[in-house]
Design a protein around this motif. Structure first.
Motif, PDB file in Angstrom:
ATOM      1  N   THR A   1     103.889 -32.483  39.611  1.00 25.54           N
ATOM      2  CA  THR A   1     103.692 -32.768  41.025  1.00 25.54           C
ATOM      3  C   THR A   1     103.905 -31.492  41.841  1.00 25.54           C
ATOM      4  OG1 THR A   1     106.002 -33.339  41.337  1.00 25.54           O
ATOM      5  CG2 THR A   1     104.485 -35.136  40.695  1.00 25.54           C
ATOM      6  N   GLU A   2     103.492 -31.553  43.108  1.00 29.86           N
ATOM      7  CA  GLU A   2     103.625 -30.376  43.954  1.00 29.86           C
ATOM      8  C   GLU A   2     105.082 -30.000  44.179  1.00 29.86           C
ATOM      9  OE1 GLU A   2     102.138 -28.767  48.338  1.00 29.86           O
ATOM     10  OE2 GLU A   2     101.477 -30.723  47.558  1.00 29.86           O
TER      11      GLU A   2
ATOM     12  N   LEU B   1     106.330 -28.068  41.214  1.00 27.49           N
ATOM     13  CA  LEU B   1     105.751 -26.727  41.219  1.00 27.49           C
ATOM     14  C   LEU B   1     106.476 -25.825  42.214  1.00 27.49           C
ATOM     15  CD1 LEU B   1     101.912 -27.501  41.025  1.00 27.49           C
ATOM     16  CD2 LEU B   1     103.348 -26.511  39.241  1.00 27.49           C
ATOM     17  N   ASN B   2     106.815 -26.389  43.375  1.00 31.21           N
ATOM     18  CA  ASN B   2     107.547 -25.611  44.375  1.00 31.21           C
ATOM     19  C   ASN B   2     108.932 -25.215  43.858  1.00 31.21           C
ATOM     20  OD1 ASN B   2     105.420 -25.751  46.195  1.00 31.21           O
ATOM     21  ND2 ASN B   2     106.195 -27.627  47.165  1.00 31.21           N
TER      22      ASN B   2
ATOM     23  N   GLU C   1     108.452 -22.381  41.382  1.00 34.49           N
ATOM     24  CA  GLU C   1     108.152 -21.136  42.085  1.00 34.49           C
ATOM     25  C   GLU C   1     109.413 -20.554  42.721  1.00 34.49           C
ATOM     26  OE1 GLU C   1     105.380 -19.446  45.751  1.00 34.49           O
ATOM     27  OE2 GLU C   1     105.065 -21.480  44.964  1.00 34.49           O
TER      28      GLU C   1
ATOM     29  N   GLU D   1      95.057 -19.299  43.897  1.00 34.38           N
ATOM     30  CA  GLU D   1      94.727 -19.991  42.650  1.00 34.38           C
ATOM     31  C   GLU D   1      94.336 -19.004  41.553  1.00 34.38           C
ATOM     32  OE1 GLU D   1      92.634 -24.133  42.358  1.00 34.38           O
ATOM     33  OE2 GLU D   1      91.092 -22.573  42.358  1.00 34.38           O
TER      34      GLU D   1
END
Length: 222
Positions: free
Chosen positions: A1-2, A5-6, A9, A23
């Motif tokens: 999910t986003e 991913l955050n 990061e 991307e």
């Protein structure tokens, strides 16, 4: 999910100096193509493949449908090496097989065994691979976004190596429509067959016969 991913990061930023670049579209010579509608990702090396063809003067060659001729068997070459950058061509092709072109793996694996002293037949086999590449430069590995399904394949020939009668065994595993691992290996050669301990139909007798015929042919040529 986003969200995950955050988090990833942020964790990487805390350890390394990073900046957003958008991307991913190209990495280590591999082109990454996204298809959002069909939920697929394609990894390809068409630019690198064309560079190989140009480097070895095969960019105008006639394409072939397969990387190797059916039934072709190679053996050691005892004469002078062929006047051709054989090892360089095999090395270039090998990078394709490990990244995006598993269809080349078997043929490249065979010719790579003879890099120390290649003969005309090995040179012809490499040219055959390059001619196949000439017609398939845009091929790659496509991964789908559906549920994980791990699939494995394994196969082996029967004493296919003409020099020491080793058998070649290969395994390949794939997921989401693309390859994730491949391991070609060679197993030990056959022991000499003596006496009459093999029953009718067992493979040892046929292996012994094949070896004897090959030794007779070598003696005749000498």
């Amino acid at each position: 999910t986003e969200g995950r991913l955050n988090e990833l990061e942020a964790s990487l930023r805390s350890r390394y100096s990073m900046k957003p670049t958008g991307e991913l579209t190209f990495i280590l010579g591999i082109k990454v193509t996204y298809d959002r509608k069909s939920r697929t990702v394609l990894l390809s090396q068409s630019a690198y493949a064309k560079t190989i063809l140009e480097r070895f003067s095969m960019n105008d060659s006639k394409p072939m449908a397969t990387p190797a001729a059916i039934g072709t068997s190679l053996s050691r070459h005892d004469g002078d090496p062929a006047d051709y950058p054989y090892a360089q061509a095999v090395g270039s092709l090998n990078y394709l097989t490990t990244a995006t072109r598993p269809d080349l793996a078997q043929a490249v694996g065979v010719v790579s065994r003879y890099s120390s002293s290649p003969g005309p037949e090995h040179f012809a086999a490499v040219k055959r691979i390059l001619r196949y590449l000439r017609g398939t430069t845009d091929l790659g590995i496509q991964y789908r976004g559906d549920a994980m399904t791990l699939i494995g394949f394994v196969d082996a020939d029967f004493a296919g190596d003409l020099d020491d009668r080793s058998r070649v065994r290969g395994t390949e595993r794939g997921d989401k429509g693309g390859r994730v691992a491949a391991h070609p290996t060679m197993r030990g050669g056959l022991r000499p067959v003596t006496g009459h301990h093999h029953q009718r139909g067992q493979p040892g007798r046929h292996r012994h016969r094949a070896r004897s015929e090959r030794e007779r042919e070598s003696a005749d040529q000498a």
